[in-house]
Scaffold this active site. Structure first.
Site, PDB file in Angstrom:
ATOM      1  N   LYS C  98       0.953  -0.926   0.052  1.00 35.34           N
ATOM      2  CA  LYS C  98      -0.076  -0.257   0.298  1.00 35.34           C
ATOM      3  C   LYS C  98       1.002   0.720   0.368  1.00 35.34           C
ATOM      4  CE  LYS C  98      -3.118   2.955   3.244  1.00 35.34           C
ATOM      5  NZ  LYS C  98      -3.797   2.870   4.881  1.00 35.34           N
ATOM      6  N   GLY C 159      -8.118   8.171  10.414  1.00 39.42           N
ATOM      7  CA  GLY C 159      -8.573   8.390  12.169  1.00 39.42           C
ATOM      8  C   GLY C 159      -9.584   9.335  11.891  1.00 39.42           C
ATOM      9  N   ALA C 185      -9.432   5.149   4.718  1.00 39.75           N
ATOM     10  CA  ALA C 185      -9.269   6.101   5.610  1.00 39.75           C
ATOM     11  C   ALA C 185     -10.790   6.773   5.665  1.00 39.75           C
ATOM     12  CB  ALA C 185      -7.921   7.270   5.453  1.00 39.75           C
ATOM     13  N   GLY C 186     -11.208   7.700   7.562  1.00 39.74           N
ATOM     14  CA  GLY C 186     -12.436   7.661   7.480  1.00 39.74           C
ATOM     15  C   GLY C 186     -13.461   7.331   7.740  1.00 39.74           C
ATOM     16  N   ASN C 207      -9.111  -0.053  10.063  1.00 37.74           N
ATOM     17  CA  ASN C 207      -8.545   0.603  11.333  1.00 37.74           C
ATOM     18  C   ASN C 207      -9.045   0.370  12.647  1.00 37.74           C
ATOM     19  OD1 ASN C 207      -6.521  -0.061  12.808  1.00 37.74           O
ATOM     20  ND2 ASN C 207      -4.737   0.572  11.631  1.00 37.74           N
ATOM     21  N   THR C 208      -8.600   2.441  11.870  1.00 38.07           N
ATOM     22  CA  THR C 208      -8.422   2.945  13.555  1.00 38.07           C
ATOM     23  C   THR C 208     -10.166   2.668  14.022  1.00 38.07           C
ATOM     24  OG1 THR C 208      -7.894   4.741  12.949  1.00 38.07           O
ATOM     25  CG2 THR C 208      -9.186   4.915  14.505  1.00 38.07           C
TER      26      THR C 208
END
Lengths: 369, 65, 256
Positions: C98, C159, C185-186, C207-208
């Site tokens: 990535k 995040g 993301a987001g 992830n987050t």
């Protein structure tokens, strides 16, 4: 407040320069917007937008399916009287016309109701000419009471009434009001309505609103396309629909796009609406008001109606007679209000709807659970 | 001998990569070692001799999105 | 309609939720989270070791069969990203990479220009390149031409849990990309993941939102369900659309 206040704002509006200013990009912008304002609607009614029909049709189809699914609701009109005090130069019931005037007795109405409901129809639209003398309130209430035994939904398309009269009909079981302004242009309105109570433009204009106030679940409006300059006329129809929708949250608003059929009577409309423009109007309205019903009567022929299934129509009349007593008695038919051009039976209309991949809906409403 | 280890100067007596890693006291199983910008596999650490001013990067995998 | 899975490089992923290893309170949770979520690809990062303390080996928490997706986080240029990618491959992490090049420390926006440069090199090097980018259609086409295996547009800054703030732009990528689009993301809530899948994203990377949930294991499961639901909805819609497409005559052709 009346819808007239909205209309007045366009008294000096220059429609032709607006239409001239419409660009292809402007039309395309309207296709991606969730909420269309009045000028977006007018943009879609412009001659320029006529060049983008296929694109508009795709959006209209998607919106219609989104809000209605693949369904067409069926109804039948029932003419119970053709007595009329008005002189509307375009209408077969015109007071000046020498025709066989008839009014059905309650027994005859019941026969008609039996004939219609035996074909599966459950939504009925009760029609009269305008004559308080021939068809007074008591008679109308009796008729409604009779029809309630045979139909899940009873709507009326009669002369404009006072709000308290609408309340009486609503309480008697009427749940829908159909009332066309015919023409929003005041000057033309005056010219084509030569005599009778109907000469009162404002009384008619505010009638759908009185119906909404009276608590009708459904109010169906329209302009008789051909009488006035068509684009502005249909524009005002759309604004009128939105006005009612904004103001009366518990009323479902629907429109019709009645137009003169060239094969019909002696009246030659000054602004005839061709098929393409007719379709453009229907599509534009669907984008402007995705939740609204669009009623298509048998003024449109079978070919048109079968195609309109896919474009935004939500309500069809079927197996129609526009003569007084036309369902139960086959001989000795009286003069029709207008010539129908889709003469198919209920079964034939149902099978056309089904074979187009849509579901014919006989009943979408009941007053009680 | 002076090395650059992870960007910092470090004096060491180690002569091979393996000695250096032992000297620092690192667990080896997840260690990724770069010597003068070449990745050196674990089996070659003992054979990789260090010279003054060599650059050594000691890396490992960590959590990240 | 059957989902045949998402093919990237030589690998087919039947689970369209990709996860990350960052920000877990304890790395011990990761294998459990992978199990409940069913995620088949997980990101890891490469860092210089901390010589003052014992470094946990993140790889030991990732079961065999889960594909590692090393990222190039920390890279500020294409060259640095290329270096990290090569190190990761040498270290036995496989061919997936990535590309994440960030030069903006405030919003952590990916640097599309450097990312494109890194993609050009690494794709030629035989990597399965997944570039993390701001959704930009012309750039996506360039990445595609450069050999990217997928495009990974951000939904919102890393995040932030703000969801699909870039939705219309992602929609353009989905509509026009020849390669899969993976929203990265987001995404802070399963509903947002479902929305991304519903609009036609090929996968999402979360992830987050999982790692920082009170119960990351349960949240991994929740995201997995959301991704499945969104995917199923997308496929259901696609079936409807194909009916329209099969009726090849235009809607207004009858007027001619």
């Amino acid at each position: 407040m009346s819808f007239y206040n909205t209309l007045e704002q366009f008294d000096h509006f220059d429609f032709s320069s607006f239409f001239n200013s419409v660009s292809d990009d402007r039309v395309r912008d309207c296709l991606t917007k969730e909420y269309l304002n009045a000028y977006d609607f007018l943009t879609l009614l412009s001659p320029k937008a006529g060049n983008h029909l296929e694109m508009i049709a795709k959006v209209a189809q998607k919106k219609t399916i989104q809000y209605f699914g693949k369904t067409i609701q069926l109804f039948a009109p029932l003419y119970i009287s053709n007595y009329c005090t008005n002189k509307c130069i375009y209408c077969g019931f015109n007071h000046a016309n020498v025709i066989d005037r008839r009014k059905l007795t309650i027994e005859e109405i019941e026969k008609e109701a039996k004939a219609i409901s035996s074909r599966g129809i459950q939504h009925i639209l009760l029609l009269t000419g305008e004559s308080r003398q021939a068809t007074p309130m008591e008679y109308l209430l009796e008729a409604v009471k009779c029809l309630k035994h045979y139909f899940a939904s009873v709507s009326i398309e009669i002369f404009p009434l006072e709000c308290h009269e609408y309340v009486l009909l609503q309480q008697a079981g009427v749940d829908g009001l159909t009332l066309f302004q015919e023409v929003y242009d005041k000057v033309i309105y005056d010219k084509v309505h030569l005599a009778g109570k109907k000469k009162d433009y404002h009384y008619r204009l505010d009638a759908p609103e009185r119906g909404a106030m009276a608590g009708f679940r459904n109010v169906n409006i329209g302009a008789l396309l051909g009488l006035g300059e068509m684009r502005s006329e249909f524009f005002f129809t759309g604004l009128h629909a939105r006005y009612l929708d904004d103001k009366y949250l518990d009323t479902e608003v629907a429109v019709s796009l009645p137009r003169f059929n060239p094969a019909e009577c002696d009246f030659h409309p000054e602004f005839p609406v061709n098929d393409k423009t007719f379709v453009q109007f229907l599509l534009a309205f669907r984008l402007f008001f995705p939740r609204a019903g669009i009623t298509v009567s048998t003024r449109e022929n079978a070919y048109m109606r079968d195609h309109l299934i896919h474009l935004g129509a939500t309500r069809f009349s079927a197996g129609v007679s526009t003569s007084v007593g036309g369902y139960a008695q086959h001989q000795d038919q009286s003069t029709p209000q207008f010539e129908i051009t889709d003469g198919r039976s209920v079964e034939e209309v149902v099978s056309a709807i089904s074979s187009n991949g849509y579901q014919p809906v006989y009943k979408d409403w009941d007053r009680a659970i | 001998m002076l090395l650059r280890v992870n960007g910092d100067s470090q004096t060491t007596a180690a002569t091979t990569l393996e000695e250096l890693i032992q000297e620092i006291g690192l667990k080896t199983e997840s260690l990724v070692v770069e010597h003068n910008e070449h990745i050196i596999r674990q089996e070659l650490w003992a054979k990789t001799r260090l010279q003054d001013q060599d650059q050594v990067e000691l890396l490992s995998f960590v959590g990240g999105g | 309609m059957n989902d045949e899975g998402l093919r990237l490089g030589d690998t087919t992923f039947t689970n369209r939720l990709f996860t990350g290893t960052g920000k877990f309170a304890s790395n011990e949770i990761i294998p459990e989270m992978l199990e409940t979520s069913g995620s088949q690809m997980i990101t890891v990062a490469l860092r210089r070791i901390d010589m003052q303390s014992v470094t946990d080996n993140i790889l030991q928490y990732i079961p065999d069969g889960v594909t590692l997706l090393p990222n190039t986080s920390g890279a500020r240029t294409a060259e640095q990203a290329i270096r990290v990618a090569r190190i990761a491959r040498e270290a036995g992490c496989g061919k997936f990479i990535k590309i994440e090049v960030i030069t903006d420390a405030k919003y952590l926006m990916p640097d599309n220009h450097e990312t494109l440069r890194a993609t050009e090199t690494l794709a030629k090097d035989g990597f399965v390149v997944l570039p993390y980018v701001l959704p930009d259609l012309p750039l996506a086409k360039r990445l595609e031409n450069a050999g990217a295996a997928a495009i990974m547009p951000l939904g919102a800054p890393i995040g932030t849990n703000r969801g699909l703030e870039t939705k219309p732009l992602i929609a353009m990528l989905i509509e026009n990309s020849a390669v899969p689009v993976i929203v990265d993301a987001g995404i802070g809530f399963p509903s947002q993941a479902a929305a991304a899948m519903e609009m036609g994203a090929d996968a999402v990377l979360v992830n987050t939102a999982i790692a920082t949930a009170e119960d990351p294991v349960a949240m991994g499961h929740a995201f997995s369900l959301a991704v499945q639901a969104g995917r199923a909805a997308y496929l259901a819609e696609a079936a409807g659309q194909s009916v329209v497409a099969r009726a090849s005559s235009p809607l207004t052709g009858f007027l001619d």
